[in-house]
Design an enzyme around this catalytic site. Structure first.
Site, mmCIF file in Angstrom:
data_model
loop_
_atom_site.group_PDB
_atom_site.id
_atom_site.type_symbol
_atom_site.label_atom_id
_atom_site.label_comp_id
_atom_site.label_asym_id
_atom_site.label_seq_id
_atom_site.Cartn_x
_atom_site.Cartn_y
_atom_site.Cartn_z
ATOM 1 N N SER A 52 15.860 20.090 -16.374
ATOM 2 C CA SER A 52 14.755 21.034 -16.541
ATOM 3 C C SER A 52 15.247 22.261 -17.300
ATOM 4 O O SER A 52 16.383 22.720 -17.104
ATOM 5 C CB SER A 52 14.211 21.450 -15.175
ATOM 6 O OG SER A 52 13.382 22.585 -15.282
ATOM 7 N N LYS B 227 17.443 20.152 -11.305
ATOM 8 C CA LYS B 227 16.634 18.967 -11.567
ATOM 9 C C LYS B 227 17.396 17.910 -12.371
ATOM 10 O O LYS B 227 18.145 18.226 -13.278
ATOM 11 C CB LYS B 227 15.361 19.342 -12.348
ATOM 12 C CG LYS B 227 14.377 20.216 -11.589
ATOM 13 C CD LYS B 227 13.655 19.428 -10.516
ATOM 14 C CE LYS B 227 12.747 18.361 -11.098
ATOM 15 N NZ LYS B 227 11.683 18.894 -11.946
ATOM 16 N N HIS C 200 0.825 -1.221 0.000
ATOM 17 C CA HIS C 200 0.000 0.000 0.000
ATOM 18 C C HIS C 200 0.859 1.272 0.000
ATOM 19 O O HIS C 200 0.432 2.320 0.494
ATOM 20 C CB HIS C 200 -0.943 0.032 1.210
ATOM 21 C CG HIS C 200 -1.763 -1.208 1.380
ATOM 22 N ND1 HIS C 200 -2.890 -1.457 0.642
ATOM 23 C CD2 HIS C 200 -1.589 -2.296 2.192
ATOM 24 C CE1 HIS C 200 -3.395 -2.630 0.998
ATOM 25 N NE2 HIS C 200 -2.614 -3.162 1.929
#
Length: 645
Positions: A277, A283, A156
C-alpha cells in the site's frame, strides 16, 4: 495503395480509410499469411499457373520477407496498407515485380484471412495448451506438497467439513483438465483449411485442396466454400473455452484471496506476486489474484461481443467479421497471461498448516460425523440430524467444540451415545473415513495424485500432419510449427524434478559425461540442485533431464540436457529446453546461455551465437570444456527471454 481500386473513380476518404483498415490488428498474422502464400504458390504450380522458376522466385522472396517479419514485426505498422494481405502482396511485388501480382490468382482475401486466422489459432493453441498443463502441474505439485494439510471445507462460505489442502488443489486440477479437453476439441474442429474456397463460390482452378491443406499442416480441407469463408465458430469456441477457463481461474483467485485474508490467514502469497500500500506500510495485497479475477470479465466481454457480431450475418463473408480478431487476440493474450501468473502464484504459495488445522477444528465441522455415528446405532438419519443440531446448539452455548462435551452431556440428547463416540469426532477420523473415489482422505488424495501423474502423458494428442509439399514450403512450415511442437512435447511429458528422481538423473548424467558429451556431476551436487532440474517422462519412466543454473538476476544457463539413447529423436530434448525457457520467462530472467558442441540444435530453438569472451570469468570456469572435445568446437549461445511470444 489499395488492391481493389479499379472500380472506383475517387479515392476513399482518410477518415474512412482509418475506419476500414485492419492492419494495426491483423499484422500479428503476417507469418501465417506468408506461409499460406508459399503453399498457394505451390498449388498454382501444380495446375500450371506458375512455372517452377516462378515458384522458386516467389518462395525465395516470401521466405526472405518472413525472416524480416520475425526479426521485426512492428515494421508492418509503418505502412499505410489496408490489411496484412495487402501488405504482404505489396512487399512481394516490390521484391519480384509483376510476378508478385500473379500470386493472387484464384484466391480471395476472404479465404485468405480465414486461413491465416486458423493457422494463427493452431499455433497459439499450442502455447495455451502448454500453459494449461503447466498450471495443472503446478497445482499437482502443490497438492503433493500439502496432501496432509488439514483445511476447513466450505459451503455458503460457512465452515462445513474438513478436507485436505491437497484435495482443494485437485479440484482445480480437475477443472483445468476439462479446460484442456475443451481446448483440444476446439483445435481439432478448427483444423480444416478454407484455402481454395475463393470469395464464396470456390476457386475456378483445379486445385488439389486436400494436398494444399496437408501442406499447410491442416488435418483436412473444408467441403463447403460458403461456410468456409464465413465460419467463425472456431473464434467463438476458443473464446468460450477461454471464458470457462477464466471462470475457473477467477474462482481459484477468489479462494486464495479469502485464504490470504487476515481473518483466515491460511496462506501467504509470494512477494513475487504481491504488492503493498502507498499509505499503509503493513499491507501485503494479493494483487495477482485480484487482477486474474478482474480480467475474467474482459475475456467474457470478448465472447459476448463476437456472439453478437455473428448472430445475424447472412452468408457469406461480411465486413463485420473483421471485428473477430481484436477481441480474440486480446482474450487469448489475457488468458495466457493469467495462466502464467496463476502458475507463479501456486509455485510460491506458503500454507499455514497450524492455522488451517485450528480453523478446521472450529465451526463444528465434525457434526456430520456425530450424525453418522448415531446412524450406526440404528437411529434414522433424519432423527440423528435433529439430535446433532441440538448438540451443536449446546456446544455453542458452552463455547466448546463437540469433542470437548462430556459423555454425560452428550447422553442428554441420546442414550445411544457411548464412550466410543470420541474416536469418531477427531479430525483424523473425519478425514480418514472419506476413502471412496474422489474423497478427501489423505490416502485417497495420494492415490489420486499418483494416478494423475502416471496418466499425464495422455493429456495431449499429437496433431496429424499430412503429406509434404515442396522442400522450401516444408521448410517454411517447419519453422512456423517448431515452437508449437516443442510446447506440445513439453505439455505431454515434462515436469519439475523430485527427490525420487535423483538416482535416475545421476545415472543419465554419469553415462553422458562418461562418453564426453557433458560435464560430470556428483550425486550430492544433483541432490543439492534438484530444485533446478526438470525431467522428461514417457509412460511414467524418466527418460531425460535438464537443469537451469541462475548466475545472477536476469542471467541463467541451461545445463545437463540429456536423453536416454532409446528415446532419441522424439522431441524430449526440445521439450525440456522449451520448459526451462518458459520457466525462465515466468522467473523474469532476461538472458539464457548455453555452452554447446551442437549449436545447430539450439539455433532451431531460438538461441543465437555470441562471443565466448563476452561471458564472465566465473561462467567460463563453471563450464570447463569436456576433456573429450576440442575446446575450439565449444560455442557460446544466448536466448533473449523477453523476445519470446
Amino acid at each position: 495503395m489499395a488492391l481493389w481500386g479499379g472500380r472506383f473513380k475517387e479515392k476513399a476518404s482518410v477518415q474512412f480509410k482509418k475506419f476500414n483498415d485492419s492492419l494495426p490488428v491483423d499484422y500479428r498474422m503476417a507469418v501465417q499469411d506468408i506461409v499460406g502464400s508459399i503453399a498457394w504458390a505451390g498449388a498454382l504450380n501444380q495446375v500450371g499457373v506458375l512455372s517452377d522458376a516462378e515458384v522458386a522466385a516467389l518462395e525465395s522472396a516470401l521466405l526472405e520477407l518472413k525472416a524480416s517479419v520475425e526479426e521485426n514485426p512492428k515494421q508492418i505498422l509503418l505502412s499505410d496498407a489496408e490489411d496484412i494481405h495487402s501488405w504482404v502482396e505489396l512487399q512481394l511485388i516490390e521484391k519480384t515485380g509483376d510476378l508478385g501480382k500473379k500470386l493472387h490468382t484464384g484466391r480471395s482475401r476472404n479465404d485468405q484471412v480465414a486461413t491465416d486466422l486458423k493457422l494463427w489459432c493452431k499455433e497459439t493453441g499450442g502455447e495455451l495448451l502448454f500453459a494449461l498443463v503447466n498450471l495443472q502441474q503446478a497445482m499437482m505439485n502443490l497438492a503433493e506438497r500439502e496432501s496432509n494439510t488439514v483445511l476447513p471445507g466450505y459451503t455458503h462460505l460457512q465452515r462445513a467439513q474438513p478436507v485436505t489442502f491437497g484435495h482443494w488443489c485437485l479440484a482445480y486440477v480437475e477443472m483445468f483438465n476439462r479446460d484442456i479437453g475443451r481446448l483440444k476439441d476446439s483445435l481439432y474442429r478448427l483444423d480444416v483449411s478454407p484455402l481454395g474456397s475463393g470469395a464464396l463460390a470456390g476457386t475456378a482452378y483445379p486445385i488439389d485442396r486436400e494436398l494444399l491443406a496437408h501442406n499447410l499442416g491442416f488435418r483436412t480441407a473444408t467441403i463447403n466454400s460458403l461456410d468456409a469463408v464465413s465460419d467463425r465458430d472456431h473464434v467463438i469456441e476458443l473464446l468460450s473455452t477461454a471464458s470457462i477457463s477464466m471462470m475457473h481461474l477467477s474462482r481459484f483467485a477468489e479462494d486464495l484471496i479469502f485464504y490470504n485474508s487476515g481473518e483466515a490467514g491460511f496462506v501467504e502469497m509470494s512477494d513475487l506476486v504481491s504488492s503493498g500500500s502507498s499509505l499503509m506500510p503493513q499491507k501485503k495485497n494479493p494483487d495477482a489474484c485480484e487482477l486474474i479475477r478482474g480480467k475474467a470479465g474482459r475475456v467474457f466481454g470478448s465472447l459476448t461481443g463476437m456472439l453478437t457480431t455473428m448472430k445475424a450475418l447472412a452468408l457469406a463473408y461480411n465486413k463485420d467479421m473483421q471485428e473477430d480478431k481484436e477481441g480474440l487476440f486480446d482474450a487469448l493474450d489475457t488468458w495466457l497471461e493469467c495462466m502464467e501468473m496463476a502458475t507463479l502464484v501456486a509455485d510460491g504459495l506458503k500454507v499455514n498448516a497450524a492455522r488451517t488445522l485450528a480453523a478446521a477444528q472450529q465451526g463444528y465441522a465434525n457434526a456430520t460425523e456425530l450424525a453418522d455415528y448415531l446412524v450406526s446405532k440404528d437411529i434414522p438419519f433424519r432423527e440423528a440430524h435433529h439430535i446433532v443440531g441440538e448438540v451443536v446448539l449446546a456446544a455453542i452455548d458452552k463455547g466448546v467444540p463437540l469433542e470437548d462435551l462430556t459423555l454425560t452431556q452428550l447422553q442428554e440428547y441420546s442414550e445411544k451415545i457411548e464412550q466410543d463416540v470420541y474416536q469418531h469426532l477427531s479430525i483424523e477420523s473425519t478425514l480418514d473415513k472419506r476413502e471412496a473415489l474422489g474423497g478427501t482422505s489423505r490416502a485417497q488424495v495420494q492415490k489420486t495424485i499418483a494416478e494423475i501423474q502416471t496418466g499425464k502423458t495422455e493429456i495431449l494428442n499429437e496433431q496429424v500432419v499430412g503429406a509434404p509439399g515442396k522442400q522450401q514450403t516444408k521448410l517454411a512450415l517447419k519453422q512456423v510449427k517448431q515452437r508449437l511442437n516443442a510446447q506440445k512435447a513439453a505439455a505431454m511429458s515434462v515436469r519439475r524434478a523430485r527427490m525420487s528422481d535423483v538416482d535416475k538423473i545421476y545415472q543419465q548424467v554419469s553415462y553422458w559425461s562418461g562418453v564426453g558429451e557433458i560435464l560430470p556431476r556428483s550425486r550430492d551436487n544433483i541432490i543439492h540442485d534438484i530444485q533446478n532440474f526438470v525431467v522428461a517422462e514417457i509412460d511414467g519412466q524418466v527418460v531425460g533431464c535438464a537443469s537451469l543454473y541462475i548466475y545472477e538476476p536476469g542471467l541463467a544457463e541451461i545445463r545437463s540436457v540429456v536423453i536416454d539413447k532409446a528415446f532419441h529423436h522424439q522431441g524430449q530434448g526440445k521439450a525440456l529446453t522449451q520448459y526451462l525457457l518458459e520457466f525462465a520467462h515466468q522467473m523474469e530472467l532476461e538472458t539464457i546461455i548455453v555452452l554447446t558442441y551442437i549449436p545447430d540444435y539450439f539455433a532451431k530453438l531460438g538461441f543465437g551465437v555470441i562471443e565466448k569472451s563476452s561471458l564472465a570469468e566465473n561462467i567460463i570456469e563453471d563450464s570447463e570444456p569436456s576433456p573429450d572435445k576440442n575446446p575450439e568446437d565449444e560455442v557460446a549461445m544466448a536466448y533473449q527471454v523477453n523476445r519470446v511470444k
